[in-house]
Design a protein around this motif. Sequence first.
Motif, PDB file in Angstrom:
ATOM      1  N   LEU A  62       0.869  -1.171   0.000  1.00 30.35           N
ATOM      2  CA  LEU A  62       0.000   0.000   0.000  1.00 30.35           C
ATOM      3  C   LEU A  62       0.909   1.225   0.000  1.00 30.35           C
ATOM      4  CD1 LEU A  62      -2.659  -1.078   2.647  1.00 30.35           C
ATOM      5  CD2 LEU A  62      -2.887  -1.070   0.169  1.00 30.35           C
ATOM      6  N   ILE A  63       0.485   2.272  -0.706  1.00 30.49           N
ATOM      7  CA  ILE A  63       1.343   3.439  -0.841  1.00 30.49           C
ATOM      8  C   ILE A  63       0.617   4.701  -0.391  1.00 30.49           C
ATOM      9  CG2 ILE A  63       2.715   2.459  -2.700  1.00 30.49           C
ATOM     10  CD1 ILE A  63       0.473   5.113  -3.765  1.00 30.49           C
ATOM     11  N   CYS A  64       1.393   5.742  -0.178  1.00 33.09           N
ATOM     12  CA  CYS A  64       0.876   7.077   0.115  1.00 33.09           C
ATOM     13  C   CYS A  64       1.502   8.058  -0.869  1.00 33.09           C
ATOM     14  CB  CYS A  64       1.220   7.506   1.537  1.00 33.09           C
ATOM     15  SG  CYS A  64       0.416   6.534   2.817  1.00 33.09           S
ATOM     16  N   ILE A  65       0.741   9.095  -1.217  1.00 34.97           N
ATOM     17  CA  ILE A  65       1.238  10.164  -2.071  1.00 34.97           C
ATOM     18  C   ILE A  65       1.330  11.421  -1.211  1.00 34.97           C
ATOM     19  CG2 ILE A  65       0.806  11.584  -4.111  1.00 34.97           C
ATOM     20  CD1 ILE A  65       1.341   8.704  -4.873  1.00 34.97           C
ATOM     21  N   LEU A  66       2.529  11.998  -1.161  1.00 34.35           N
ATOM     22  CA  LEU A  66       2.771  13.222  -0.403  1.00 34.35           C
ATOM     23  C   LEU A  66       3.160  14.330  -1.369  1.00 34.35           C
ATOM     24  CD1 LEU A  66       5.185  11.619   2.219  1.00 34.35           C
ATOM     25  CD2 LEU A  66       2.706  11.619   2.271  1.00 34.35           C
ATOM     26  N   SER A  67       2.935  15.573  -0.981  1.00 39.50           N
ATOM     27  CA  SER A  67       3.345  16.697  -1.819  1.00 39.50           C
ATOM     28  C   SER A  67       4.033  17.742  -0.954  1.00 39.50           C
ATOM     29  CB  SER A  67       2.158  17.309  -2.557  1.00 39.50           C
ATOM     30  OG  SER A  67       1.354  18.038  -1.667  1.00 39.50           O
ATOM     31  N   ASP A  68       4.763  18.643  -1.620  1.00 43.15           N
ATOM     32  CA  ASP A  68       5.484  19.683  -0.892  1.00 43.15           C
ATOM     33  C   ASP A  68       4.676  20.962  -0.742  1.00 43.15           C
ATOM     34  OD1 ASP A  68       5.529  20.506  -3.504  1.00 43.15           O
ATOM     35  OD2 ASP A  68       7.684  20.860  -3.601  1.00 43.15           O
ATOM     36  N   THR A  69       3.372  20.878  -0.959  1.00 50.05           N
ATOM     37  CA  THR A  69       2.507  22.037  -0.808  1.00 50.05           C
ATOM     38  C   THR A  69       1.368  21.708   0.148  1.00 50.05           C
ATOM     39  OG1 THR A  69       1.112  23.618  -2.004  1.00 50.05           O
ATOM     40  CG2 THR A  69       1.177  21.408  -2.860  1.00 50.05           C
ATOM     41  N   PRO A  70       0.958  22.655   0.978  1.00 54.59           N
ATOM     42  CA  PRO A  70      -0.134  22.389   1.924  1.00 54.59           C
ATOM     43  C   PRO A  70      -1.508  22.281   1.251  1.00 54.59           C
ATOM     44  CG  PRO A  70       0.648  24.644   2.157  1.00 54.59           C
ATOM     45  CD  PRO A  70       1.561  23.965   1.180  1.00 54.59           C
ATOM     46  N   GLN A  71      -1.579  22.593  -0.044  1.00 50.33           N
ATOM     47  CA  GLN A  71      -2.847  22.509  -0.776  1.00 50.33           C
ATOM     48  C   GLN A  71      -3.392  21.081  -0.784  1.00 50.33           C
ATOM     49  OE1 GLN A  71      -2.541  23.715  -4.877  1.00 50.33           O
ATOM     50  NE2 GLN A  71      -4.660  23.239  -5.323  1.00 50.33           N
ATOM     51  N   PHE A  72      -2.510  20.087  -0.783  1.00 51.92           N
ATOM     52  CA  PHE A  72      -2.925  18.690  -0.854  1.00 51.92           C
ATOM     53  C   PHE A  72      -2.590  17.968   0.446  1.00 51.92           C
ATOM     54  CE2 PHE A  72      -1.667  19.899  -5.199  1.00 51.92           C
ATOM     55  CZ  PHE A  72      -2.929  19.873  -5.762  1.00 51.92           C
ATOM     56  N   ALA A  73      -3.588  17.332   1.010  1.00 45.53           N
ATOM     57  CA  ALA A  73      -3.360  16.502   2.186  1.00 45.53           C
ATOM     58  C   ALA A  73      -2.693  15.203   1.735  1.00 45.53           C
ATOM     59  CB  ALA A  73      -4.682  16.202   2.885  1.00 45.53           C
ATOM     60  N   ASP A  74      -1.959  14.577   2.632  1.00 46.61           N
ATOM     61  CA  ASP A  74      -1.361  13.282   2.313  1.00 46.61           C
ATOM     62  C   ASP A  74      -2.481  12.298   1.974  1.00 46.61           C
ATOM     63  OD1 ASP A  74       0.950  14.538   2.989  1.00 46.61           O
ATOM     64  OD2 ASP A  74       1.261  13.444   4.856  1.00 46.61           O
ATOM     65  N   TRP A  75      -2.275  11.521   0.898  1.00 44.05           N
ATOM     66  CA  TRP A  75      -3.277  10.555   0.452  1.00 44.05           C
ATOM     67  C   TRP A  75      -2.674   9.165   0.504  1.00 44.05           C
ATOM     68  CZ3 TRP A  75      -3.362   6.920  -3.381  1.00 44.05           C
ATOM     69  CH2 TRP A  75      -4.614   6.349  -3.668  1.00 44.05           C
ATOM     70  N   CYS A  76      -3.392   8.209   1.067  1.00 40.38           N
ATOM     71  CA  CYS A  76      -2.936   6.820   1.116  1.00 40.38           C
ATOM     72  C   CYS A  76      -4.034   5.916   0.557  1.00 40.38           C
ATOM     73  CB  CYS A  76      -2.627   6.395   2.549  1.00 40.38           C
ATOM     74  SG  CYS A  76      -1.253   7.286   3.281  1.00 40.38           S
TER      75      CYS A  76
END
Length: 134
Positions: A62-76
């Motif tokens: 299972l994976i999570c997608i992270l971003s370097d901007t606060p616009q997107f919450a971490d998604w798993c």
Amino acid sequence: MGSYLQRRLTQLALFSNLCLLGIGSAYADAALEISPQICIAGEGKPCHMNVELHWRGTGNKLICILSDTPQFADWCNDTKEVHSLTLNVDTRKDIQFVMVDKQNNQTLARVKLQVTQLREPPTRRRYRNPWSLF
């Protein structure tokens, strides 16, 4: 000849470190792709668009997608059958997305959305005066 040997030894050391971390072995074929890769925004305006992230090579993880901007919450993801994510982007700067293993937070792959600002073409300078005596 010495510099070639030094580069080769550095490459081998880096590869062995990656293998020790598990990146070079279990996740060598893990990939994260973004479509489209570039957003062209008007001068001084933000980029508005939907982007789609696709991943492969994660095996049974299972994976999570992270971003370097606060616009997107971490998604798993909660299921191994999900291999894409669509996001509505509204930004003026580049965004880096990182795919990590949900269990141990190990980085598997990363991708960047590039934002390019359009600039108005400069006005052409006239070399001749617009008036004449004749």
